[in-house]
Design a protein around this motif. Sequence first.
Motif, PDB file in Angstrom:
ATOM      1  N   PRO A 273      -3.147   9.275 -18.332  1.00  0.00           N
ATOM      2  CA  PRO A 273      -1.785   9.815 -18.286  1.00  0.00           C
ATOM      3  C   PRO A 273      -0.901   8.952 -17.393  1.00  0.00           C
ATOM      4  N   LYS A 274       0.395   9.043 -17.620  1.00  0.00           N
ATOM      5  CA  LYS A 274       1.350   8.377 -16.745  1.00  0.00           C
ATOM      6  C   LYS A 274       1.460   9.186 -15.454  1.00  0.00           C
ATOM      7  N   ILE A 275       1.297   8.531 -14.324  1.00  0.00           N
ATOM      8  CA  ILE A 275       1.341   9.221 -13.031  1.00  0.00           C
ATOM      9  C   ILE A 275       2.692   8.968 -12.365  1.00  0.00           C
ATOM     10  N   VAL A 276       3.296  10.056 -11.870  1.00  0.00           N
ATOM     11  CA  VAL A 276       4.563   9.983 -11.148  1.00  0.00           C
ATOM     12  C   VAL A 276       4.331  10.512  -9.738  1.00  0.00           C
ATOM     13  N   SER A 277       4.842   9.816  -8.748  1.00  0.00           N
ATOM     14  CA  SER A 277       4.744  10.305  -7.369  1.00  0.00           C
ATOM     15  C   SER A 277       6.047  10.977  -6.971  1.00  0.00           C
ATOM     16  N   TYR A 278       6.021  11.644  -5.824  1.00  0.00           N
ATOM     17  CA  TYR A 278       7.253  12.135  -5.208  1.00  0.00           C
ATOM     18  C   TYR A 278       7.232  11.675  -3.754  1.00  0.00           C
ATOM     19  N   ARG A 279       8.297  11.023  -3.317  1.00  0.00           N
ATOM     20  CA  ARG A 279       8.330  10.454  -1.967  1.00  0.00           C
ATOM     21  C   ARG A 279       9.516  11.028  -1.199  1.00  0.00           C
ATOM     22  N   GLY A 280       9.238  11.580  -0.017  1.00  0.00           N
ATOM     23  CA  GLY A 280      10.288  12.232   0.753  1.00  0.00           C
ATOM     24  C   GLY A 280      10.451  11.694   2.159  1.00  0.00           C
ATOM     25  N   ILE A 281       9.852  10.544   2.467  1.00  0.00           N
ATOM     26  CA  ILE A 281       9.982   9.947   3.799  1.00  0.00           C
ATOM     27  C   ILE A 281      10.416   8.494   3.660  1.00  0.00           C
ATOM     28  N   THR A 282      10.988   7.959   4.736  1.00  0.00           N
ATOM     29  CA  THR A 282      11.496   6.585   4.688  1.00  0.00           C
ATOM     30  C   THR A 282      10.531   5.563   5.284  1.00  0.00           C
ATOM     31  N   ARG A 283       9.297   5.973   5.543  1.00  0.00           N
ATOM     32  CA  ARG A 283       8.309   4.998   6.022  1.00  0.00           C
ATOM     33  C   ARG A 283       8.022   3.991   4.914  1.00  0.00           C
ATOM     34  N   ILE A 284       8.048   2.708   5.238  1.00  0.00           N
ATOM     35  CA  ILE A 284       7.790   1.668   4.252  1.00  0.00           C
ATOM     36  C   ILE A 284       6.296   1.630   3.942  1.00  0.00           C
ATOM     37  N   PRO A 285       5.896   1.706   2.668  1.00  0.00           N
ATOM     38  CA  PRO A 285       4.471   1.604   2.336  1.00  0.00           C
ATOM     39  C   PRO A 285       3.866   0.325   2.904  1.00  0.00           C
ATOM     40  N   ASN A 286       2.668   0.462   3.443  1.00  0.00           N
ATOM     41  CA  ASN A 286       2.017  -0.629   4.168  1.00  0.00           C
ATOM     42  C   ASN A 286       0.864  -1.187   3.345  1.00  0.00           C
ATOM     43  N   ARG A 287       0.948  -2.449   3.005  1.00  0.00           N
ATOM     44  CA  ARG A 287      -0.097  -3.069   2.178  1.00  0.00           C
ATOM     45  C   ARG A 287      -1.413  -3.247   2.924  1.00  0.00           C
ATOM     46  N   TRP A 288      -1.410  -3.023   4.237  1.00  0.00           N
ATOM     47  CA  TRP A 288      -2.646  -3.096   5.010  1.00  0.00           C
ATOM     48  C   TRP A 288      -3.254  -1.715   5.229  1.00  0.00           C
ATOM     49  N   ASP A 289      -2.648  -0.684   4.649  1.00  0.00           N
ATOM     50  CA  ASP A 289      -3.118   0.689   4.830  1.00  0.00           C
ATOM     51  C   ASP A 289      -3.847   1.154   3.565  1.00  0.00           C
ATOM     52  N   PRO A 290      -5.163   1.391   3.630  1.00  0.00           N
ATOM     53  CA  PRO A 290      -5.905   1.825   2.441  1.00  0.00           C
ATOM     54  C   PRO A 290      -5.355   3.111   1.836  1.00  0.00           C
ATOM     55  N   ALA A 291      -4.814   3.998   2.680  1.00  0.00           N
ATOM     56  CA  ALA A 291      -4.257   5.250   2.157  1.00  0.00           C
ATOM     57  C   ALA A 291      -3.082   4.986   1.222  1.00  0.00           C
ATOM     58  N   ASP A 292      -2.286   3.968   1.532  1.00  0.00           N
ATOM     59  CA  ASP A 292      -1.163   3.622   0.656  1.00  0.00           C
ATOM     60  C   ASP A 292      -1.645   2.959  -0.636  1.00  0.00           C
ATOM     61  N   TRP A 293      -2.747   2.241  -0.564  1.00  0.00           N
ATOM     62  CA  TRP A 293      -3.256   1.573  -1.765  1.00  0.00           C
ATOM     63  C   TRP A 293      -3.785   2.568  -2.804  1.00  0.00           C
ATOM     64  N   ILE A 294      -4.263   3.726  -2.354  1.00  0.00           N
ATOM     65  CA  ILE A 294      -4.754   4.715  -3.328  1.00  0.00           C
ATOM     66  C   ILE A 294      -3.700   5.768  -3.632  1.00  0.00           C
ATOM     67  N   THR A 295      -2.481   5.511  -3.182  1.00  0.00           N
ATOM     68  CA  THR A 295      -1.391   6.445  -3.491  1.00  0.00           C
ATOM     69  C   THR A 295      -0.181   5.661  -4.006  1.00  0.00           C
ATOM     70  N   TYR A 296       0.794   5.433  -3.146  1.00  0.00           N
ATOM     71  CA  TYR A 296       2.085   4.900  -3.577  1.00  0.00           C
ATOM     72  C   TYR A 296       2.032   3.447  -4.033  1.00  0.00           C
ATOM     73  N   LEU A 297       1.089   2.671  -3.506  1.00  0.00           N
ATOM     74  CA  LEU A 297       0.975   1.276  -3.914  1.00  0.00           C
ATOM     75  C   LEU A 297      -0.020   1.074  -5.047  1.00  0.00           C
ATOM     76  N   SER A 298      -0.620   2.137  -5.517  1.00  0.00           N
ATOM     77  CA  SER A 298      -1.592   2.019  -6.603  1.00  0.00           C
ATOM     78  C   SER A 298      -0.896   1.563  -7.891  1.00  0.00           C
ATOM     79  N   PRO A 299      -1.459   0.591  -8.578  1.00  0.00           N
ATOM     80  CA  PRO A 299      -0.871   0.150  -9.860  1.00  0.00           C
ATOM     81  C   PRO A 299      -0.944   1.225 -10.934  1.00  0.00           C
ATOM     82  N   GLN A 300      -1.733   2.277 -10.686  1.00  0.00           N
ATOM     83  CA  GLN A 300      -1.822   3.365 -11.660  1.00  0.00           C
ATOM     84  C   GLN A 300      -0.605   4.286 -11.636  1.00  0.00           C
TER      85      GLN A 300
END
Length: 286
Positions: free
Chosen positions: A30-57
């Motif tokens: 399925p197509k996945i859509v996120s919802y983002r409500g904070i202004t923190r810049i996603p961090n490419r060194w943060d594994p939590a961001d890689w499995i969420t907002y930075l995920s290519p899925q």
Amino acid sequence: IEFRPDVIHAFIPDSLAWCCLATIGLKSPPKIVSYRGITRIPNRWDPADWITYLSPQVAMHACESRAVRDAMVQGGIPAERCEVTYNCMWESQSTKSRSDWRDAWGISEEEVVFGTVGTIRPVKGVDLLIQAAEGLPRSLPWRIVLIGPIQDERVLELLKTSSVRDRILAVGESPEAVSAMQGFDVFVMPSRSEGLCRALIEAGTVGICPIVSDAGGMKELVRHGVDGWVFSKEDIARLQQAMRESLGNPALREHYAVSVAKHVPTLCAAERVADRMLKIYSRLTN
């Protein structure tokens, strides 16, 4: 696998992570859509961001404000995958009036009330509000009303030591906070960081003159000199100046209250937010 949705909209990081993990290896995910409500810049060194907002899925990101969208793009997410949807207005179901709230607080109609609503944490900058109030003229009738649980040690200390502590009323958490805003003359949100303050949307719904910092998306709801006052975050002098101007100008307060009540629905009316969400879904399914 059994339900086979076309689109999944994950509104919090935990659900987004599970969606990304659960759809790995599916032939027709399925197509996945996120919802983002904070202004923190996603961090490419943060594994939590890689499995969420930075995920290519994740196909698209619904952003709570333009400020949130800008942060996502700055983090490396393509701009065409980030859409601003804002967040919805809330309507009060309470039957209480302005005078009901003021009577409950022991505040007369002659007093100008500067109020704020929310979980009072350091990021909300309520300590800045109290410090700014210390420079207001004591000869004029004004009060500060804080609605919400206080989780800021600095604020708790100021409630004991500030020179204006006798002018501050902390009423705690209230399930009728939207209705209670009717008792305010000015809504103040001096946040140090914001995506888009929910309480500001609520204040706009009620039609309360706002003073806000320029953190995040608040300056999108409040246009300085049009809908209220906007000051640079953590600038106590500018905050105090705005409070002084509002204190001495009831006609301007009323003008801003009317203006913000008209402007907020153009961004945050439920139908408009729903339309923006549906356009994202339609774009993905088409």
